[in-house]
Write a protein that holds these residues in place. Structure first.
Motif, PDB file in Angstrom:
ATOM      1  N   VAL A  31       0.873  -1.169   0.000  1.00  0.00           N
ATOM      2  CA  VAL A  31       0.000   0.000   0.000  1.00  0.00           C
ATOM      3  C   VAL A  31       0.911   1.221   0.000  1.00  0.00           C
ATOM      4  CG1 VAL A  31      -1.618   1.368   1.369  1.00  0.00           C
ATOM      5  CG2 VAL A  31      -1.944  -1.084   1.175  1.00  0.00           C
ATOM      6  N   PRO A  32       0.776   2.118  -0.988  1.00  0.00           N
ATOM      7  CA  PRO A  32       1.578   3.335  -0.986  1.00  0.00           C
ATOM      8  C   PRO A  32       1.237   4.207   0.231  1.00  0.00           C
ATOM      9  CG  PRO A  32       0.577   2.962  -3.138  1.00  0.00           C
ATOM     10  CD  PRO A  32      -0.058   2.002  -2.183  1.00  0.00           C
ATOM     11  N   VAL A  33       2.245   4.659   0.934  1.00  0.00           N
ATOM     12  CA  VAL A  33       2.042   5.450   2.148  1.00  0.00           C
ATOM     13  C   VAL A  33       1.250   6.717   1.855  1.00  0.00           C
ATOM     14  CG1 VAL A  33       3.263   6.826   3.884  1.00  0.00           C
ATOM     15  CG2 VAL A  33       4.003   4.496   3.403  1.00  0.00           C
ATOM     16  N   HIS A  34       1.510   7.366   0.728  1.00  0.00           N
ATOM     17  CA  HIS A  34       0.847   8.643   0.434  1.00  0.00           C
ATOM     18  C   HIS A  34      -0.661   8.501   0.207  1.00  0.00           C
ATOM     19  CE1 HIS A  34       1.492   7.266  -3.728  1.00  0.00           C
ATOM     20  NE2 HIS A  34       0.421   7.986  -4.000  1.00  0.00           N
ATOM     21  N   GLU A  35      -1.147   7.294  -0.014  1.00  0.00           N
ATOM     22  CA  GLU A  35      -2.580   7.085  -0.242  1.00  0.00           C
ATOM     23  C   GLU A  35      -3.393   6.940   1.045  1.00  0.00           C
ATOM     24  OE1 GLU A  35      -3.304   3.854  -2.895  1.00  0.00           O
ATOM     25  OE2 GLU A  35      -2.337   4.846  -4.590  1.00  0.00           O
ATOM     26  N   VAL A  36      -2.723   6.819   2.180  1.00  0.00           N
ATOM     27  CA  VAL A  36      -3.412   6.590   3.454  1.00  0.00           C
ATOM     28  C   VAL A  36      -3.002   7.697   4.427  1.00  0.00           C
ATOM     29  CG1 VAL A  36      -3.888   4.916   5.277  1.00  0.00           C
ATOM     30  CG2 VAL A  36      -3.240   4.112   2.988  1.00  0.00           C
ATOM     31  N   PRO A  37      -3.880   8.669   4.677  1.00  0.00           N
ATOM     32  CA  PRO A  37      -3.494   9.809   5.523  1.00  0.00           C
ATOM     33  C   PRO A  37      -2.875   9.418   6.865  1.00  0.00           C
ATOM     34  CG  PRO A  37      -5.607  10.240   4.487  1.00  0.00           C
ATOM     35  CD  PRO A  37      -5.248   8.809   4.177  1.00  0.00           C
ATOM     36  N   GLU A  38      -3.417   8.412   7.532  1.00  0.00           N
ATOM     37  CA  GLU A  38      -2.846   7.996   8.826  1.00  0.00           C
ATOM     38  C   GLU A  38      -1.428   7.447   8.652  1.00  0.00           C
ATOM     39  OE1 GLU A  38      -3.696   4.999  12.574  1.00  0.00           O
ATOM     40  OE2 GLU A  38      -5.240   5.245  11.057  1.00  0.00           O
ATOM     41  N   LEU A  39      -1.202   6.678   7.595  1.00  0.00           N
ATOM     42  CA  LEU A  39       0.146   6.171   7.324  1.00  0.00           C
ATOM     43  C   LEU A  39       1.100   7.298   6.982  1.00  0.00           C
ATOM     44  CD1 LEU A  39      -0.181   2.938   5.117  1.00  0.00           C
ATOM     45  CD2 LEU A  39       0.589   3.130   7.479  1.00  0.00           C
ATOM     46  N   LEU A  40       0.635   8.258   6.203  1.00  0.00           N
ATOM     47  CA  LEU A  40       1.487   9.381   5.819  1.00  0.00           C
ATOM     48  C   LEU A  40       1.902  10.197   7.039  1.00  0.00           C
ATOM     49  CD1 LEU A  40       2.890  10.885   3.556  1.00  0.00           C
ATOM     50  CD2 LEU A  40       0.774  12.184   3.206  1.00  0.00           C
ATOM     51  N   ARG A  41       0.970  10.454   7.956  1.00  0.00           N
ATOM     52  CA  ARG A  41       1.314  11.178   9.192  1.00  0.00           C
ATOM     53  C   ARG A  41       2.339  10.395  10.006  1.00  0.00           C
ATOM     54  NH1 ARG A  41      -4.157  12.160   9.016  1.00  0.00           N
ATOM     55  NH2 ARG A  41      -4.617  10.450  10.449  1.00  0.00           N
ATOM     56  N   TRP A  42       2.103   9.087  10.166  1.00  0.00           N
ATOM     57  CA  TRP A  42       3.014   8.220  10.923  1.00  0.00           C
ATOM     58  C   TRP A  42       4.409   8.226  10.296  1.00  0.00           C
ATOM     59  CZ3 TRP A  42       4.878   3.427   8.922  1.00  0.00           C
ATOM     60  CH2 TRP A  42       5.590   2.645   9.847  1.00  0.00           C
ATOM     61  N   PHE A  43       4.455   8.065   8.965  1.00  0.00           N
ATOM     62  CA  PHE A  43       5.732   8.018   8.254  1.00  0.00           C
ATOM     63  C   PHE A  43       6.471   9.358   8.349  1.00  0.00           C
ATOM     64  CE2 PHE A  43       8.342   8.468   4.459  1.00  0.00           C
ATOM     65  CZ  PHE A  43       9.141   7.345   4.572  1.00  0.00           C
ATOM     66  N   ASN A  44       5.769  10.460   8.126  1.00  0.00           N
ATOM     67  CA  ASN A  44       6.411  11.776   8.203  1.00  0.00           C
ATOM     68  C   ASN A  44       6.964  12.041   9.600  1.00  0.00           C
ATOM     69  OD1 ASN A  44       6.021  12.409   5.520  1.00  0.00           O
ATOM     70  ND2 ASN A  44       4.101  13.483   5.885  1.00  0.00           N
ATOM     71  N   HIS A  45       6.227  11.631  10.628  1.00  0.00           N
ATOM     72  CA  HIS A  45       6.698  11.792  12.006  1.00  0.00           C
ATOM     73  C   HIS A  45       7.964  10.954  12.239  1.00  0.00           C
ATOM     74  CE1 HIS A  45       6.452  12.537  16.302  1.00  0.00           C
ATOM     75  NE2 HIS A  45       6.597  11.226  16.485  1.00  0.00           N
ATOM     76  N   ALA A  46       7.959   9.707  11.775  1.00  0.00           N
ATOM     77  CA  ALA A  46       9.132   8.842  11.932  1.00  0.00           C
ATOM     78  C   ALA A  46      10.326   9.380  11.154  1.00  0.00           C
ATOM     79  CB  ALA A  46       8.803   7.418  11.482  1.00  0.00           C
ATOM     80  N   MET A  47      10.084   9.885   9.966  1.00  0.00           N
ATOM     81  CA  MET A  47      11.177  10.448   9.161  1.00  0.00           C
ATOM     82  C   MET A  47      11.804  11.649   9.864  1.00  0.00           C
ATOM     83  SD  MET A  47      12.203   9.032   6.347  1.00  0.00           S
ATOM     84  CE  MET A  47      13.096  10.405   5.637  1.00  0.00           C
ATOM     85  N   ALA A  48      10.972  12.571  10.289  1.00  0.00           N
ATOM     86  CA  ALA A  48      11.491  13.799  10.901  1.00  0.00           C
ATOM     87  C   ALA A  48      12.159  13.530  12.243  1.00  0.00           C
ATOM     88  CB  ALA A  48      10.360  14.813  11.064  1.00  0.00           C
ATOM     89  N   GLY A  49      11.569  12.647  13.030  1.00  0.00           N
ATOM     90  CA  GLY A  49      12.065  12.452  14.383  1.00  0.00           C
ATOM     91  C   GLY A  49      13.181  11.446  14.545  1.00  0.00           C
ATOM     92  N   ARG A  50      13.250  10.454  13.660  1.00  0.00           N
ATOM     93  CA  ARG A  50      14.238   9.384  13.853  1.00  0.00           C
ATOM     94  C   ARG A  50      15.024   9.013  12.597  1.00  0.00           C
ATOM     95  NH1 ARG A  50      12.087   5.081  18.234  1.00  0.00           N
ATOM     96  NH2 ARG A  50      11.579   6.616  19.800  1.00  0.00           N
ATOM     97  N   ILE A  51      14.309   8.734  11.532  1.00  0.00           N
ATOM     98  CA  ILE A  51      14.975   8.162  10.358  1.00  0.00           C
ATOM     99  C   ILE A  51      15.915   9.161   9.693  1.00  0.00           C
ATOM    100  CG2 ILE A  51      14.619   7.089   8.105  1.00  0.00           C
ATOM    101  CD1 ILE A  51      11.896   6.061   9.252  1.00  0.00           C
ATOM    102  N   ALA A  52      15.427  10.353   9.374  1.00  0.00           N
ATOM    103  CA  ALA A  52      16.271  11.345   8.708  1.00  0.00           C
ATOM    104  C   ALA A  52      17.483  11.733   9.558  1.00  0.00           C
ATOM    105  CB  ALA A  52      15.461  12.575   8.315  1.00  0.00           C
ATOM    106  N   PRO A  53      17.326  11.970  10.872  1.00  0.00           N
ATOM    107  CA  PRO A  53      18.517  12.277  11.675  1.00  0.00           C
ATOM    108  C   PRO A  53      19.543  11.134  11.690  1.00  0.00           C
ATOM    109  CG  PRO A  53      16.562  12.999  12.838  1.00  0.00           C
ATOM    110  CD  PRO A  53      16.101  12.193  11.649  1.00  0.00           C
TER     111      PRO A  53
END
Length: 94
Positions: A31-53
């Protein structure tokens, strides 16, 4: 992760199922993350807070310069369906 899986399952149930033909070289049941608002919020939060750093520190780049080309949640099943992917190289850009 349980909420992410539940959100993907709910989306798949409403939209006709999981996708299986988005990736030609190594197809996944996903399932593409961008198609599911709840997944997109979860993913963006994980990216900003943990993955990208973490990636920024590992590869000595600015976290703000890290981009995602294709985020998707893959469905695997040990009892049938897709259980794994073959050895492959993702479409990452150095």
């Amino acid at each position: 992760c349980e909420r992410a899986v539940a959100a993907a399952e709910a989306h798949a149930a409403k939209s006709g199922g999981w996708t299986t033909s988005r990736h030609r070289a190594v197809p996944t049941t996903d399932v593409p993350v961008h198609e599911v608002p709840e997944l997109l919020r979860w993913f963006n939060h994980a990216m900003a807070g943990r993955i990208a750093p973490l990636l920024a520190a590992q590869f000595r780049v600015a976290a703000a310069d890290i981009r995602v080309h294709d985020a998707f949640l893959v469905r695997y099943s040990a009892s049938g369906g897709q259980a794994h992917l073959p050895l492959h190289t993702d479409e990452s850009v150095p």
